[in-house]
Design an enzyme around this catalytic site. Structure first.
Site, PDB file in Angstrom:
ATOM      1  N   TYR A 125      71.897  -7.293  10.703  1.00 27.69           N
ATOM      2  CA  TYR A 125      71.332  -8.430  11.472  1.00 27.69           C
ATOM      3  C   TYR A 125      71.158  -8.877  12.816  1.00 27.69           C
ATOM      4  O   TYR A 125      71.660  -8.934  13.641  1.00 27.69           O
ATOM      5  CB  TYR A 125      71.552  -9.734  11.353  1.00 27.69           C
ATOM      6  CG  TYR A 125      71.950 -10.175   8.984  1.00 27.69           C
ATOM      7  CD1 TYR A 125      70.964  -8.523   8.649  1.00 27.69           C
ATOM      8  CD2 TYR A 125      72.820 -10.958   8.529  1.00 27.69           C
ATOM      9  CE1 TYR A 125      71.379  -9.400   7.416  1.00 27.69           C
ATOM     10  CE2 TYR A 125      72.378 -10.953   7.207  1.00 27.69           C
ATOM     11  CZ  TYR A 125      71.918  -9.885   7.082  1.00 27.69           C
ATOM     12  OH  TYR A 125      72.312 -10.096   4.857  1.00 27.69           O
ATOM     13  N   SER A 126      69.952  -8.412  13.011  1.00 32.01           N
ATOM     14  CA  SER A 126      69.437  -8.573  14.736  1.00 32.01           C
ATOM     15  C   SER A 126      70.383  -6.880  15.378  1.00 32.01           C
ATOM     16  O   SER A 126      70.709  -7.729  16.590  1.00 32.01           O
ATOM     17  CB  SER A 126      69.940  -9.839  15.438  1.00 32.01           C
ATOM     18  OG  SER A 126      69.224 -10.693  14.953  1.00 32.01           O
TER      19      SER A 126
END
Length: 344
Positions: A59-60
Protein backbone atom coordinates in the site's frame (compact mmCIF):
# COMPACT_ATOMS: atom_id res chain seq x y z
CA UNK A 1 -18.36 -3.02 18.98
CA UNK A 2 -18.49 -6.80 18.84
CA UNK A 3 -15.43 -9.05 19.25
CA UNK A 4 -14.59 -12.56 18.15
CA UNK A 5 -11.75 -15.04 18.49
CA UNK A 6 -9.93 -15.36 15.18
CA UNK A 7 -10.28 -18.96 14.09
CA UNK A 8 -9.06 -21.49 16.64
CA UNK A 9 -6.56 -19.00 18.10
CA UNK A 10 -6.95 -17.13 21.36
CA UNK A 11 -6.58 -13.79 19.59
CA UNK A 12 -9.65 -11.58 20.07
CA UNK A 13 -10.35 -8.99 17.38
CA UNK A 14 -13.12 -6.53 16.64
CA UNK A 15 -15.62 -7.68 14.03
CA UNK A 16 -14.82 -4.50 12.14
CA UNK A 17 -11.20 -4.31 11.02
CA UNK A 18 -9.91 -0.96 9.79
CA UNK A 19 -8.57 -1.35 6.26
CA UNK A 20 -5.84 1.11 5.34
CA UNK A 21 -5.29 0.75 1.60
CA UNK A 22 -6.64 4.32 1.28
CA UNK A 23 -3.98 5.74 3.64
CA UNK A 24 -0.50 6.78 2.55
CA UNK A 25 0.18 9.08 -0.37
CA UNK A 26 -1.83 10.18 -3.41
CA UNK A 27 1.35 9.84 -5.44
CA UNK A 28 0.54 6.12 -5.46
CA UNK A 29 -3.18 6.39 -6.34
CA UNK A 30 -5.31 9.55 -6.70
CA UNK A 31 -7.81 8.44 -4.03
CA UNK A 32 -5.28 7.85 -1.24
CA UNK A 33 -5.39 10.02 1.92
CA UNK A 34 -2.27 11.55 3.46
CA UNK A 35 -1.43 11.36 7.17
CA UNK A 36 -3.41 14.43 8.17
CA UNK A 37 -6.52 13.19 6.35
CA UNK A 38 -6.13 9.64 7.69
CA UNK A 39 -5.72 10.38 11.39
CA UNK A 40 -9.36 11.40 12.14
CA UNK A 41 -10.59 8.15 10.57
CA UNK A 42 -8.18 6.02 12.60
CA UNK A 43 -9.03 7.92 15.78
CA UNK A 44 -12.77 7.48 15.20
CA UNK A 45 -12.41 3.75 14.56
CA UNK A 46 -10.36 3.31 17.75
CA UNK A 47 -12.88 5.36 19.74
CA UNK A 48 -15.65 3.06 18.49
CA UNK A 49 -13.84 -0.04 19.75
CA UNK A 50 -11.79 -1.21 16.78
CA UNK A 51 -8.65 -3.06 17.87
CA UNK A 52 -7.84 -4.66 14.49
CA UNK A 53 -5.95 -2.73 11.78
CA UNK A 54 -4.98 -4.20 8.41
CA UNK A 55 -2.03 -3.04 6.30
CA UNK A 56 0.28 -4.29 3.55
CA UNK A 57 3.76 -3.24 2.54
CA UNK A 58 2.38 -2.82 -0.99
CA UNK A 59 0.00 0.00 0.00
CA UNK A 60 1.44 3.30 -1.19
CA UNK A 61 4.70 1.39 -1.78
CA UNK A 62 5.47 1.32 1.93
CA UNK A 63 4.28 4.82 2.79
CA UNK A 64 1.01 3.40 4.09
CA UNK A 65 2.83 1.52 6.84
CA UNK A 66 4.78 4.65 7.77
CA UNK A 67 1.67 6.81 7.96
CA UNK A 68 -0.48 4.35 9.91
CA UNK A 69 2.40 3.41 12.18
CA UNK A 70 2.90 7.01 13.24
CA UNK A 71 -0.83 7.56 13.75
CA UNK A 72 -1.24 4.43 15.89
CA UNK A 73 1.76 5.40 18.00
CA UNK A 74 0.10 8.75 18.76
CA UNK A 75 -3.36 7.37 19.48
CA UNK A 76 -3.06 3.96 21.14
CA UNK A 77 -0.97 1.64 23.27
CA UNK A 78 0.73 -0.92 21.05
CA UNK A 79 -0.36 -3.86 23.20
CA UNK A 80 -4.03 -2.89 22.80
CA UNK A 81 -3.95 -3.05 18.99
CA UNK A 82 -3.83 -6.03 16.63
CA UNK A 83 -1.72 -5.05 13.62
CA UNK A 84 -1.71 -7.09 10.43
CA UNK A 85 0.52 -6.47 7.43
CA UNK A 86 1.05 -8.46 4.26
CA UNK A 87 4.00 -9.44 2.06
CA UNK A 88 4.22 -10.37 -1.60
CA UNK A 89 3.72 -7.59 -4.12
CA UNK A 90 6.67 -5.55 -2.92
CA UNK A 91 7.48 -1.88 -2.62
CA UNK A 92 10.19 -1.41 -5.25
CA UNK A 93 11.60 -2.71 -8.51
CA UNK A 94 14.04 -5.60 -8.46
CA UNK A 95 14.39 -9.25 -9.36
CA UNK A 96 13.98 -10.39 -5.73
CA UNK A 97 11.70 -7.54 -4.64
CA UNK A 98 8.41 -9.45 -4.76
CA UNK A 99 6.96 -12.90 -4.22
CA UNK A 100 7.41 -15.24 -1.28
CA UNK A 101 11.01 -16.38 -1.47
CA UNK A 102 12.83 -16.65 1.84
CA UNK A 103 14.99 -13.68 0.85
CA UNK A 104 12.05 -11.40 0.07
CA UNK A 105 10.04 -12.44 3.13
CA UNK A 106 12.97 -11.93 5.50
CA UNK A 107 13.86 -8.58 3.91
CA UNK A 108 10.23 -7.49 3.96
CA UNK A 109 9.41 -8.21 7.61
CA UNK A 110 12.37 -6.12 8.75
CA UNK A 111 11.44 -3.31 6.34
CA UNK A 112 7.78 -3.36 7.46
CA UNK A 113 8.72 -3.23 11.14
CA UNK A 114 11.06 -0.31 10.48
CA UNK A 115 8.36 1.61 8.60
CA UNK A 116 5.74 0.84 11.27
CA UNK A 117 8.12 1.76 14.08
CA UNK A 118 7.24 -1.49 15.86
CA UNK A 119 9.10 -4.51 17.21
CA UNK A 120 6.50 -6.99 15.94
CA UNK A 121 3.27 -7.34 14.01
CA UNK A 122 0.44 -9.43 15.39
CA UNK A 123 -0.39 -11.23 12.12
CA UNK A 124 2.04 -11.43 9.20
CA UNK A 125 0.20 -12.51 6.07
CA UNK A 126 0.97 -13.79 2.60
CA UNK A 127 -0.74 -11.41 0.17
CA UNK A 128 -1.32 -14.25 -2.32
CA UNK A 129 0.03 -17.72 -3.16
CA UNK A 130 3.37 -17.57 -4.96
CA UNK A 131 3.36 -20.42 -7.49
CA UNK A 132 7.04 -19.80 -8.30
CA UNK A 133 8.41 -20.51 -4.81
CA UNK A 134 8.33 -23.91 -3.06
CA UNK A 135 5.70 -23.83 -0.33
CA UNK A 136 8.20 -25.27 2.17
CA UNK A 137 10.55 -22.33 1.58
CA UNK A 138 7.76 -19.81 2.14
CA UNK A 139 6.25 -21.39 5.23
CA UNK A 140 9.65 -22.17 6.72
CA UNK A 141 10.49 -18.48 6.52
CA UNK A 142 7.19 -17.49 8.15
CA UNK A 143 7.75 -20.06 10.89
CA UNK A 144 11.18 -18.57 11.62
CA UNK A 145 9.67 -15.07 11.76
CA UNK A 146 7.07 -16.22 14.27
CA UNK A 147 9.65 -18.07 16.37
CA UNK A 148 11.86 -14.96 16.37
CA UNK A 149 8.96 -12.93 17.81
CA UNK A 150 8.68 -10.61 14.81
CA UNK A 151 5.12 -11.85 14.28
CA UNK A 152 2.76 -13.25 16.90
CA UNK A 153 0.76 -15.20 14.29
CA UNK A 154 0.77 -15.81 10.55
CA UNK A 155 -2.04 -15.59 8.00
CA UNK A 156 -2.86 -15.95 4.31
CA UNK A 157 -4.95 -14.17 1.69
CA UNK A 158 -6.50 -14.58 -1.76
CA UNK A 159 -5.65 -18.04 -3.03
CA UNK A 160 -7.24 -21.27 -4.21
CA UNK A 161 -8.46 -23.80 -1.66
CA UNK A 162 -5.96 -26.36 -2.91
CA UNK A 163 -3.14 -23.88 -2.39
CA UNK A 164 -4.21 -23.32 1.21
CA UNK A 165 -4.29 -27.10 1.65
CA UNK A 166 -0.67 -27.30 0.43
CA UNK A 167 0.32 -24.68 3.01
CA UNK A 168 -1.40 -26.51 5.85
CA UNK A 169 0.10 -29.85 4.84
CA UNK A 170 3.61 -28.34 4.73
CA UNK A 171 3.12 -26.89 8.20
CA UNK A 172 1.78 -30.18 9.52
CA UNK A 173 4.66 -32.22 8.06
CA UNK A 174 7.31 -29.94 9.50
CA UNK A 175 5.75 -28.96 12.82
CA UNK A 176 5.59 -25.29 11.80
CA UNK A 177 3.15 -22.68 13.04
CA UNK A 178 -0.03 -22.66 10.97
CA UNK A 179 -1.95 -19.65 9.67
CA UNK A 180 -4.82 -18.53 11.87
CA UNK A 181 -6.59 -16.32 9.34
CA UNK A 182 -7.66 -16.28 5.71
CA UNK A 183 -8.37 -12.85 4.25
CA UNK A 184 -10.58 -13.10 1.18
CA UNK A 185 -12.88 -11.07 -1.04
CA UNK A 186 -16.60 -11.54 -0.43
CA UNK A 187 -19.64 -9.37 -1.13
CA UNK A 188 -23.07 -9.54 -2.75
CA UNK A 189 -21.44 -9.32 -6.18
CA UNK A 190 -18.68 -11.89 -5.56
CA UNK A 191 -19.46 -15.08 -3.65
CA UNK A 192 -17.25 -17.76 -5.19
CA UNK A 193 -15.38 -18.26 -1.90
CA UNK A 194 -18.58 -19.77 -0.44
CA UNK A 195 -18.11 -22.91 -2.53
CA UNK A 196 -14.87 -24.31 -1.10
CA UNK A 197 -12.65 -21.79 0.68
CA UNK A 198 -14.95 -20.71 3.52
CA UNK A 199 -16.09 -24.27 4.39
CA UNK A 200 -12.46 -25.44 4.26
CA UNK A 201 -11.32 -22.64 6.55
CA UNK A 202 -14.08 -23.51 9.00
CA UNK A 203 -13.05 -27.18 8.92
CA UNK A 204 -9.37 -26.37 9.44
CA UNK A 205 -9.87 -23.75 12.16
CA UNK A 206 -8.85 -20.61 10.25
CA UNK A 207 -10.65 -17.35 10.87
CA UNK A 208 -12.17 -15.61 7.86
CA UNK A 209 -11.80 -11.86 7.42
CA UNK A 210 -13.46 -10.25 4.43
CA UNK A 211 -12.24 -7.36 2.32
CA UNK A 212 -14.07 -5.37 -0.35
CA UNK A 213 -17.58 -5.77 1.17
CA UNK A 214 -18.70 -2.93 -1.13
CA UNK A 215 -17.19 -4.52 -4.27
CA UNK A 216 -14.53 -1.80 -4.44
CA UNK A 217 -17.23 0.85 -4.16
CA UNK A 218 -19.68 -0.48 -6.76
CA UNK A 219 -22.33 -1.35 -4.14
CA UNK A 220 -22.38 2.16 -2.66
CA UNK A 221 -24.19 3.44 -5.75
CA UNK A 222 -21.57 6.14 -6.28
CA UNK A 223 -20.43 5.29 -9.78
CA UNK A 224 -18.83 8.72 -10.20
CA UNK A 225 -16.46 8.45 -7.23
CA UNK A 226 -12.78 9.03 -7.91
CA UNK A 227 -12.01 5.42 -7.05
CA UNK A 228 -14.71 3.95 -9.26
CA UNK A 229 -13.47 6.02 -12.18
CA UNK A 230 -9.75 5.43 -11.70
CA UNK A 231 -9.37 1.99 -10.06
CA UNK A 232 -8.48 -0.53 -12.76
CA UNK A 233 -9.49 -3.43 -10.50
CA UNK A 234 -13.07 -2.18 -10.12
CA UNK A 235 -13.48 -2.28 -13.89
CA UNK A 236 -11.74 -5.63 -14.24
CA UNK A 237 -13.66 -7.36 -11.44
CA UNK A 238 -17.12 -5.79 -11.45
CA UNK A 239 -17.98 -4.56 -14.95
CA UNK A 240 -20.51 -7.25 -15.93
CA UNK A 241 -24.28 -6.98 -16.07
CA UNK A 242 -24.88 -9.14 -13.01
CA UNK A 243 -22.68 -6.90 -10.85
CA UNK A 244 -24.61 -3.80 -11.91
CA UNK A 245 -27.95 -5.53 -11.27
CA UNK A 246 -26.75 -6.60 -7.82
CA UNK A 247 -25.81 -3.00 -7.08
CA UNK A 248 -29.34 -1.98 -8.10
CA UNK A 249 -30.80 -4.59 -5.76
CA UNK A 250 -28.71 -3.24 -2.89
CA UNK A 251 -30.10 0.21 -3.61
CA UNK A 252 -33.70 -1.04 -3.68
CA UNK A 253 -33.33 -2.75 -0.30
CA UNK A 254 -31.60 0.32 1.14
CA UNK A 255 -34.33 2.65 -0.09
CA UNK A 256 -37.00 0.42 1.38
CA UNK A 257 -35.17 0.53 4.73
CA UNK A 258 -34.31 4.21 4.54
CA UNK A 259 -30.58 3.57 5.05
CA UNK A 260 -27.45 3.84 2.91
CA UNK A 261 -26.57 1.31 0.22
CA UNK A 262 -23.31 0.66 2.04
CA UNK A 263 -25.07 -0.34 5.26
CA UNK A 264 -27.12 -2.98 3.45
CA UNK A 265 -24.14 -4.41 1.52
CA UNK A 266 -22.06 -4.53 4.71
CA UNK A 267 -24.91 -6.08 6.69
CA UNK A 268 -25.07 -8.90 4.13
CA UNK A 269 -21.39 -9.66 4.78
CA UNK A 270 -21.57 -9.34 8.57
CA UNK A 271 -24.60 -11.65 8.72
CA UNK A 272 -22.78 -14.31 6.70
CA UNK A 273 -22.32 -17.45 8.83
CA UNK A 274 -18.80 -18.03 7.48
CA UNK A 275 -17.42 -14.56 8.26
CA UNK A 276 -15.54 -13.61 11.43
CA UNK A 277 -14.76 -9.98 10.67
CA UNK A 278 -15.04 -7.40 7.90
CA UNK A 279 -12.49 -4.87 6.71
CA UNK A 280 -13.74 -1.30 6.49
CA UNK A 281 -11.85 1.07 4.21
CA UNK A 282 -13.61 4.26 5.26
CA UNK A 283 -13.01 7.64 3.61
CA UNK A 284 -14.82 9.44 6.44
CA UNK A 285 -16.08 8.87 9.97
CA UNK A 286 -19.62 8.72 8.56
CA UNK A 287 -18.63 5.84 6.29
CA UNK A 288 -17.20 3.99 9.27
CA UNK A 289 -20.43 4.57 11.21
CA UNK A 290 -22.33 2.97 8.33
CA UNK A 291 -20.36 -0.23 8.94
CA UNK A 292 -20.98 0.07 12.68
CA UNK A 293 -24.72 0.30 12.03
CA UNK A 294 -24.48 -2.73 9.75
CA UNK A 295 -23.35 -4.81 12.75
CA UNK A 296 -26.85 -4.45 14.18
CA UNK A 297 -28.76 -4.74 10.88
CA UNK A 298 -30.66 -7.98 10.30
CA UNK A 299 -31.97 -8.72 6.83
CA UNK A 300 -35.26 -10.56 6.30
CA UNK A 301 -35.91 -13.36 3.79
CA UNK A 302 -37.33 -11.08 1.07
CA UNK A 303 -34.40 -8.69 1.37
CA UNK A 304 -31.89 -11.52 1.20
CA UNK A 305 -33.56 -12.93 -1.90
CA UNK A 306 -33.46 -9.54 -3.60
CA UNK A 307 -29.78 -9.12 -2.76
CA UNK A 308 -28.87 -12.62 -3.95
CA UNK A 309 -31.17 -13.32 -6.91
CA UNK A 310 -28.88 -11.75 -9.54
CA UNK A 311 -25.83 -13.73 -8.50
CA UNK A 312 -24.52 -16.24 -11.02
CA UNK A 313 -21.27 -18.24 -10.99
CA UNK A 314 -18.09 -16.65 -12.26
CA UNK A 315 -14.37 -17.21 -12.23
CA UNK A 316 -12.65 -16.66 -8.92
CA UNK A 317 -10.90 -13.32 -8.49
CA UNK A 318 -7.15 -13.76 -8.18
CA UNK A 319 -3.93 -13.06 -10.03
CA UNK A 320 -4.43 -16.04 -12.33
CA UNK A 321 -7.81 -14.98 -13.81
CA UNK A 322 -7.10 -11.30 -14.52
CA UNK A 323 -8.65 -10.33 -17.84
CA UNK A 324 -10.31 -13.72 -18.28
CA UNK A 325 -13.43 -13.51 -16.12
CA UNK A 326 -16.79 -14.42 -17.67
CA UNK A 327 -19.74 -12.06 -18.03
CA UNK A 328 -22.88 -12.92 -16.07
CA UNK A 329 -26.62 -12.65 -16.61
CA UNK A 330 -29.09 -12.01 -13.71
CA UNK A 331 -32.33 -13.84 -12.82
CA UNK A 332 -35.78 -12.15 -12.79
CA UNK A 333 -37.08 -10.37 -9.68
CA UNK A 334 -39.76 -11.75 -7.38
CA UNK A 335 -42.97 -9.74 -7.11
CA UNK A 336 -42.03 -7.70 -4.03
CA UNK A 337 -39.07 -6.16 -5.87
CA UNK A 338 -40.39 -6.24 -9.44
CA UNK A 339 -41.40 -3.04 -11.19
CA UNK A 340 -45.03 -3.98 -10.58
CA UNK A 341 -44.43 -4.65 -6.89
CA UNK A 342 -42.43 -1.45 -6.44
CA UNK A 343 -45.27 0.61 -7.92
CA UNK A 344 -47.80 -1.08 -5.68
Amino acid sequence: MQYIRLGNSGLQVSKLCLGTMNMGTSQWKPWIFDEQQSEPIVRHALDKGVNFIDLADFYSAGTGEEVVGRIVKRLARREDIVITTKVGYGTREGINANGHSRKHIMDSIDASLARLGMDYVDVYMLHFFDVNTPVEETMGALNDIAKAGKARYIGVSTMLTGQLAKILMACERNGWVKPINMQLQLNCAYREEEREMIPFCRDQGLGVSVFSPLARGLLTGDALSTRNQTDFFTQQMYSDEASFEIASSVQRVAQRRGVSNAQIAQAWVLNHPGVDCMLVGADSTAQFDSALAALETRLDAEELYELERNYTPCDVINDYTAGKRILRVPRPAQEAFSLKGAVA
